[in-house]
Motif scaffolding. Sequence first.
Motif, short mmCIF file in Angstrom:
data_model
loop_
_atom_site.label_atom_id
_atom_site.label_comp_id
_atom_site.label_asym_id
_atom_site.label_seq_id
_atom_site.Cartn_x
_atom_site.Cartn_y
_atom_site.Cartn_z
N SER A 177 31.20 52.23 36.85
CA SER A 177 32.40 52.38 35.73
C SER A 177 33.66 51.74 35.99
O SER A 177 34.23 51.30 35.19
CB SER A 177 32.56 54.00 35.79
N LEU A 178 33.63 51.66 37.48
CA LEU A 178 35.05 50.85 37.93
C LEU A 178 35.12 49.44 37.47
O LEU A 178 35.96 48.95 36.99
CB LEU A 178 35.25 51.20 39.31
N ILE A 179 33.95 48.83 37.54
CA ILE A 179 33.82 47.52 37.33
C ILE A 179 33.73 47.26 35.67
O ILE A 179 34.46 46.57 35.40
CB ILE A 179 32.29 46.95 37.77
N GLU A 180 33.30 48.06 34.83
CA GLU A 180 33.25 48.24 33.51
C GLU A 180 34.77 48.42 33.03
O GLU A 180 35.17 47.69 31.96
CB GLU A 180 32.49 49.11 32.69
N GLY A 181 35.55 49.22 33.70
CA GLY A 181 36.84 49.45 33.25
C GLY A 181 37.66 48.09 33.56
O GLY A 181 38.40 47.81 32.96
N ILE A 182 37.52 47.54 34.68
CA ILE A 182 38.31 46.24 35.01
C ILE A 182 37.82 45.20 34.04
O ILE A 182 38.64 44.44 33.34
CB ILE A 182 38.03 45.96 36.56
N GLU A 183 36.78 45.07 33.77
CA GLU A 183 36.27 44.06 32.82
C GLU A 183 36.78 44.49 31.42
O GLU A 183 37.32 43.36 30.72
CB GLU A 183 34.56 44.12 32.67
#
Length: 191
Positions: free
Chosen positions: A99-105
């Motif tokens: 979820s964190l990675i998707e948020g940064i992307e």
Amino acid sequence: MSDENAAPDENPEVEIPEPAIDPVEALRAENAELKDRVLRSHAEMENLRKRTERDVNDTRLYAIAGFARDMLSATDALSRALMMLPAEARESGDATTKSLIEGIELAEREMQRLLAKHGVKPIEAEGQKFDPHKHQAMFEVPDPSQPEGTVVQVVQAGFAIGERVLRPAMVGVAKGGPSHAPADEAVDKSA
């Protein structure tokens, strides 16, 4: 008294008749002069209007340049954060990590979209001929398969707003290849 004894200032005044000025001709000359002044004033006002319009358009287009330049560093930070994440974390990480990675992307894509919406576009660099107005050479790469002076690696993307460069692309440039592209040679041989 004789003329010989007369003082030089005492010569009788001789009136020289002034040529008669025709009032119609004087009015015509004045009319032509005024018409010329009006035409020149009109042309100056038209030039001023065009210059002001151009200045307003430039201001509207380039007013965001300082803010956009600052936003590019934030976008770069998001890109670097994504590059530093190992592929395993993306695939096998827990739900919070994914979820964190998707948020940064998502944040990076949104920043790129907003920059593009306001006229900030990336500078095409890789595979292009080195242009000192758009690219900043960081190093040379000995690559005989590429024409000399061709950008072979982009270290940091460059961006422009309108015709102005916000940030040049930091690039690696080929050294040691042919002096021009093979496509150019084919055109030269057929000519």
